[in-house]
Design a protein around this motif. Structure first.
Motif, PDB file in Angstrom:
ATOM      1  N   TRP A 246       0.841  -1.205   0.000  1.00 46.85           N
ATOM      2  CA  TRP A 246       0.000   0.000   0.000  1.00 46.85           C
ATOM      3  C   TRP A 246       0.872   1.250   0.000  1.00 46.85           C
ATOM      4  CZ3 TRP A 246      -5.034   1.199  -0.670  1.00 46.85           C
ATOM      5  CH2 TRP A 246      -5.463   2.469  -0.294  1.00 46.85           C
ATOM      6  N   SER A 249      -1.989   4.898  -3.551  1.00 45.76           N
ATOM      7  CA  SER A 249      -2.346   5.293  -4.914  1.00 45.76           C
ATOM      8  C   SER A 249      -3.731   4.758  -5.287  1.00 45.76           C
ATOM      9  CB  SER A 249      -1.317   4.751  -5.909  1.00 45.76           C
ATOM     10  OG  SER A 249      -1.410   3.337  -5.986  1.00 45.76           O
ATOM     11  N   GLU A 250      -4.276   5.270  -6.381  1.00 46.11           N
ATOM     12  CA  GLU A 250      -5.543   4.772  -6.889  1.00 46.11           C
ATOM     13  C   GLU A 250      -5.422   3.298  -7.298  1.00 46.11           C
ATOM     14  OE1 GLU A 250      -8.467   6.044  -6.954  1.00 46.11           O
ATOM     15  OE2 GLU A 250      -8.078   8.132  -6.395  1.00 46.11           O
ATOM     16  N   ASP A 251      -4.278   2.915  -7.849  1.00 47.20           N
ATOM     17  CA  ASP A 251      -4.074   1.516  -8.215  1.00 47.20           C
ATOM     18  C   ASP A 251      -4.106   0.618  -6.973  1.00 47.20           C
ATOM     19  OD1 ASP A 251      -3.903   2.091 -10.890  1.00 47.20           O
ATOM     20  OD2 ASP A 251      -1.699   2.108 -10.938  1.00 47.20           O
ATOM     21  N   ASP A 252      -3.485   1.082  -5.880  1.00 48.32           N
ATOM     22  CA  ASP A 252      -3.523   0.315  -4.633  1.00 48.32           C
ATOM     23  C   ASP A 252      -4.959   0.150  -4.155  1.00 48.32           C
ATOM     24  OD1 ASP A 252      -0.785   0.119  -4.605  1.00 48.32           O
ATOM     25  OD2 ASP A 252      -0.493   1.778  -3.201  1.00 48.32           O
ATOM     26  N   LEU A 253      -5.740   1.225  -4.257  1.00 49.97           N
ATOM     27  CA  LEU A 253      -7.138   1.169  -3.835  1.00 49.97           C
ATOM     28  C   LEU A 253      -7.914   0.160  -4.689  1.00 49.97           C
ATOM     29  CD1 LEU A 253      -9.246   2.414  -1.912  1.00 49.97           C
ATOM     30  CD2 LEU A 253      -9.758   4.066  -3.714  1.00 49.97           C
ATOM     31  N   HIS A 254      -7.649   0.157  -5.985  1.00 57.05           N
ATOM     32  CA  HIS A 254      -8.317  -0.800  -6.876  1.00 57.05           C
ATOM     33  C   HIS A 254      -7.968  -2.232  -6.480  1.00 57.05           C
ATOM     34  CE1 HIS A 254      -9.967  -2.545 -10.510  1.00 57.05           C
ATOM     35  NE2 HIS A 254      -8.815  -3.156 -10.713  1.00 57.05           N
ATOM     36  N   ASN A 257      -9.831  -3.229  -3.342  1.00 56.16           N
ATOM     37  CA  ASN A 257     -11.229  -3.560  -3.613  1.00 56.16           C
ATOM     38  C   ASN A 257     -11.369  -4.933  -4.280  1.00 56.16           C
ATOM     39  OD1 ASN A 257     -12.392  -1.273  -2.487  1.00 56.16           O
ATOM     40  ND2 ASN A 257     -12.108  -0.060  -4.350  1.00 56.16           N
ATOM     41  N   HIS A 273     -16.834   2.982  -2.767  1.00 51.86           N
ATOM     42  CA  HIS A 273     -16.859   4.447  -2.765  1.00 51.86           C
ATOM     43  C   HIS A 273     -15.629   5.058  -2.103  1.00 51.86           C
ATOM     44  CE1 HIS A 273     -18.007   3.640   1.385  1.00 51.86           C
ATOM     45  NE2 HIS A 273     -17.720   4.892   1.657  1.00 51.86           N
ATOM     46  N   ARG A 275     -12.004   6.481  -1.041  1.00 51.54           N
ATOM     47  CA  ARG A 275     -10.881   7.156  -1.674  1.00 51.54           C
ATOM     48  C   ARG A 275      -9.610   6.780  -0.921  1.00 51.54           C
ATOM     49  NH1 ARG A 275     -12.810  12.990  -0.466  1.00 51.54           N
ATOM     50  NH2 ARG A 275     -13.077  11.849   1.485  1.00 51.54           N
ATOM     51  N   PRO A 276      -8.448   6.937  -1.518  1.00 58.64           N
ATOM     52  CA  PRO A 276      -7.211   6.604  -0.792  1.00 58.64           C
ATOM     53  C   PRO A 276      -7.092   7.313   0.547  1.00 58.64           C
ATOM     54  CG  PRO A 276      -6.723   6.887  -3.118  1.00 58.64           C
ATOM     55  CD  PRO A 276      -8.174   7.278  -2.942  1.00 58.64           C
ATOM     56  N   ASP A 278      -9.308   7.846   2.654  1.00 55.31           N
ATOM     57  CA  ASP A 278     -10.170   7.224   3.652  1.00 55.31           C
ATOM     58  C   ASP A 278      -9.520   6.006   4.304  1.00 55.31           C
ATOM     59  OD1 ASP A 278     -12.276   9.018   3.051  1.00 55.31           O
ATOM     60  OD2 ASP A 278     -12.908   7.752   1.363  1.00 55.31           O
TER      61      ASP A 278
END
Length: 409
Positions: A246, A249-254, A257, A273, A275-276, A278
């Motif tokens: 982690w 990044s947005e890729d990490d968040l994807h 999920n 929903h 965001r990184p 959060d």
């Protein structure tokens, strides 16, 4: 219950005790620091606990109060006050692996009055300890005060210095206790540094909204692990991931999920929903000091041994450190300045359960990260618990009371 008055004690011990601001200064107002402060204050000792924050209201902290800690609260006469605060009880820890349900830890056979693990926001638990300690005249709690250094005289630590709301702080004590956690600056100032092994996992914390009577299994696994704590109007989630996976990044968040959807499609959909910003990262560390003390200073809790969050046992161990320190050092502080041999007795009492617990936590890292298809076989430790349910009593004892419980009696 109380020791002799300060005047009587100082008269008896004037040859071995110098004038100080307090008998003990404890840096860190967490479970270990406040419990030790309460126990020493009950003896009639002068105790100053220093907390760098203005209050205890911090999120994503350990909230598990184990059966052995509740037994201690009963000994202190605080159990009724504890149970009057918002809490939830769990008599066993269960896990869902791709829909296969099994019991990880069964507390129902423990030799304790309350055979449950209790979830309570840590700020409520700390407030209980602080308010109870403040009933004793020798206790004081300094908030919003950051300690930066130690004070030495003739090679011995005799106090601490720092900054409080009203300016510089300089407190002298017969004993300094560092209970300020795994990132302790005081420990570094005292010349102590931990050693450990690289942890293979980290933990992501985040909140999810709760819809009415919605429920989730406490632990779900199959692509890493997710723990869901019901906070009444929201869920607090802890998601175990490989170490270093982690960066925010947005890729990490994807990827997070995707893992959650493999564990539980409903949980993954609820987290879509986020965001990184959060998501909060806890880097897991397994480390301990080779030596917990120097002349005049003792480390306890996470300052002496950083634990994995597996089983939530770090709080339990920290509180047990505090009980052992009170039982060994309390009588000493009533009569003289503690020597290094006294501090070494605390370390020797507590180091064995720390070593055992950390060894088990290292072995657990693989199963906690295990990932497999829905039709893949259970990992070996989980198969053993499924096929031999009585083993959950053993794990229940390890989680619920620990390798070496500490009580006042």
């Amino acid at each position: 219950m109380l020791a002799s008055s300060h005047a009587e004690r100082d008269a008896v011990c004037m040859d071995t005790r110098s004038d100080t601001d307090t008998d003990t200064v404890i840096v860190g107002g967490g479970p270990a620091g406040l419990m030790l402060g309460l126990l020493l204050a009950r003896r009639g000792l002068r105790v100053t606990v220093i907390e760098k924050h203005a209050d205890f209201l911090r999120d994503f902290r350990g909230d598990t109060i184990h059966p052995s800690t509740q037994e201690l609260l009963g000994e202190l006469g605080l159990l009724d006050d504890f149970l009057a605060r918002p809490h939830a009880d769990m008599s066993e820890v269960t896990l869902s692996w791709h829909g296969t349900e099994l019991t990880l830890a069964d507390f129902s056979h423990l030799p304790t009055a309350r055979k449950v693990m209790t979830f309570m926001p840590q700020w409520d638990f700390l407030d209980l300890l602080a308010s109870s300690a403040e009933e004793f005249p020798g206790f004081r709690l300094l908030r919003s005060t950051r300690i930066q250094d130690v004070v030495r005289e003739e090679g011995r630590i005799v106090g601490v210095t720092g900054t409080g709301p009203d300016g510089p702080v300089d407190i002298r004590a017969h004993l300094v206790v560092d209970a300020s956690g795994r990132d302790s600056e005081l420990r570094t100032a005292a010349g102590l540094s931990p050693v450990g092994v690289a942890a293979s996992m980290d933990v992501l914390w985040f909140r999810l909204p709760k819809d009415g009577d919605e429920v989730y299994p406490f632990i779900q696994a199959g692509a890493g692990m997710a723990i869901t704590i019901d906070r009444g109007d929201f869920f607090q989630i802890a998601h175990v991931i490989p170490a270093g996976a982690w960066t925010g990044s947005e890729d990490d968040l994807h990827r997070m999920n995707e893992r959650l959807r493999r564990i539980s499609p409903r949980l993954g959909a609820a987290a879509a929903h986020l965001r990184p910003a959060d998501v909060h990262l806890l880097r897991v560390r397994l480390e301990r000091l080779r030596r917990w003390h120097v002349d005049g200073l003792l480390c306890i809790g996470d300052s002496a041994h950083a634990m994995s969050p597996a089983g939530g046992v770090g709080i339990n161990l920290a509180i047990q450190d505090a009980v052992a320190a009170d039982r060994i050092l309390g009588p000493v502080l009533s009569t003289r300045v503690p020597q290094r041999a006294d501090l070494r007795r605390v370390e020797r009492r507590r180091v064995w359960p720390v070593i055992v617990t950390q060894a088990i936590q290292r072995r657990l890292q693989g199963p906690l990260l295990a990932s497999g298809a829905a039709d893949a076989p259970l990992p070996f430790p989980l198969r053993m618990l499924r096929d031999h349910p009585r083993l959950s009593r053993i794990t229940g004892r390890f989680v619920g009371i620990g390798a070496r419980p500490e009580y006042l009696r």
